[in-house]
Design an enzyme around this catalytic site. Structure first.
Site, PDB file in Angstrom:
ATOM      1  N   SER A  43       1.675 -13.473   5.111  1.00 53.42           N
ATOM      2  CA  SER A  43       2.786 -13.805   4.221  1.00 53.42           C
ATOM      3  C   SER A  43       4.035 -13.026   4.597  1.00 53.42           C
ATOM      4  CB  SER A  43       2.410 -13.528   2.762  1.00 53.42           C
ATOM      5  OG  SER A  43       2.161 -12.160   2.545  1.00 53.42           O
ATOM      6  N   LYS A  79       0.677  -5.506  -4.526  1.00 52.01           N
ATOM      7  CA  LYS A  79       0.015  -5.779  -5.785  1.00 52.01           C
ATOM      8  C   LYS A  79      -0.509  -4.524  -6.471  1.00 52.01           C
ATOM      9  CE  LYS A  79       0.615 -10.238  -5.841  1.00 52.01           C
ATOM     10  NZ  LYS A  79       1.421 -10.894  -6.890  1.00 52.01           N
TER      11      LYS A  79
END
Length: 324
Positions: free
Chosen positions: A271, A55
């Protein structure tokens, strides 16, 4: 803004500040996880970005896009819904650039994420954890509608999100593998990673590359990844870019996170375990070629959960905790 070409220096390059050091992450082959001699599995180590996640690329793109458009002005506050990593990345970059940041985040995230956000100076507003990231999105949209002093980049609908990968991550992978990519696997979250990389790979390689989404099972309150059947499809997602969507459970994600650590020495977030499980499955269906998947973040934000040390069945709230 286009990302500079890969410098290919042993030290990783020389940069003017920490924000400029985002990107150009390593691509690591995972030989122990490959099911066949002719199939090579590669992990794009986005955990090597400054705040430890993919991110960072998105946050930089969102803020630079707003600056170029004149959307951020004096006295305004950046407001963004996040499952943690985008908020942390925005907080780091905002602190460097002198912007105030307020994030809306589910209240059942790991405490490490809250601590990191506060360390970088962000203000946190909590949304109900049982509503997952969808609840954070709804709350942030309502706040932005009611107060014009907020600027919300809105990663779920901002083209700058996938563009960060189209112009950055994908060219790096293409360069590192000389354009030889048979499959690309990423998590289905905001859609930025899948859409940006997927479009670039399809433009360069056509049907020779398969774009595969790792999607959580419907109803599981997962953070950062989402089931499209739960009712919210981020505006930047174009399902025609995907060749396949494959479901993954919390349990499989944790098991494969442990396998990344135990077999390959990769300390990744949960994840990444979910995505790795799908990448290995895709590799098992091939006879030869390169499979690339994304290591979304490092494991430091999940240490308090016990997922790296406890037996899987002893991990508290296995089926309901927000991992992604």
């Amino acid at each position: 803004m286009a990302v500079p070409p890969l410098q290919n220096k042993p030290c990783g390059g020389r940069y003017s500040d920490i924000v400029a050091a985002i990107g150009n992450t390593p691509l690591v082959e995972l030989r122990r996880l490959s099911p066949k001699p002719g199939v090579r599995i590669w992990a794009k180590m986005e955990s090597h970005n400054p705040t430890g996640s993919v991110k960072d690329r998105v946050a930089r793109a969102l803020i630079e896009d707003a600056e170029e458009k004149g959307a951020i002005g004096p006295g305004m506050t950046i407001l963004e819904p996040t499952s943690g990593n985008t908020g942390i990345a925005l907080a780091m970059i905002s602190s460097r650039k002198g912007y105030r940041l307020k994030v809306v985040m589910p209240d059942n995230v790991t405490p490490e994420r809250t601590q990191l956000l506060k360390m970088y100076g962000a203000e946190i507003v909590y949304s109900p954890g049982d509503q997952g990231s969808n609840g954070a999105v709804a709350m942030a949209l309502k706040m932005a509608e009611e107060d014009a002093s907020y600027y919300m980049p809105y990663q779920y609908g901002n083209p700058a999100n996938p563009r960060a990968h189209y112009e950055g991550t994908a060219p790096e992978i293409l360069d590192e593998l000389d354009g030889d990519i048979s499959a690309f696997v990423a998590g289905l979250g905001t859609g930025g990673t899948l859409m940006g990389n997927g479009r670039r790979f399809k433009e360069e390689l056509g049907d020779a590359v398969k774009i595969v989404a790792a999607e959580p099972m419907q109803g599981e309150p997962v953070q950062g990844l989402r089931s499209l059947d739960d009712g919210f499809i981020p505006p930047i997602i174009d399902l025609s870019v995907l060749d396949r969507k494959i479901f993954v459970t919390n349990r499989d994600a944790i098991i494969w996170t442990r396998r990344l650590l135990d077999e390959e020495g990769i300390f990744a977030g949960v994840s990444s375990g979910a995505i790795a499980s799908i990448a290995v499955r895709i590799a098992g269906e091939m006879d030869e070629g390169n499979v690339v998947f994304i290591i979304c973040d490092d494991g430091w934000k999940y240490l308090s959960s016990g997922i790296y040390t406890l037996p899987v069945d002893e991990v508290a709230n296995l089926d309901s905790t927000v991992w992604w």
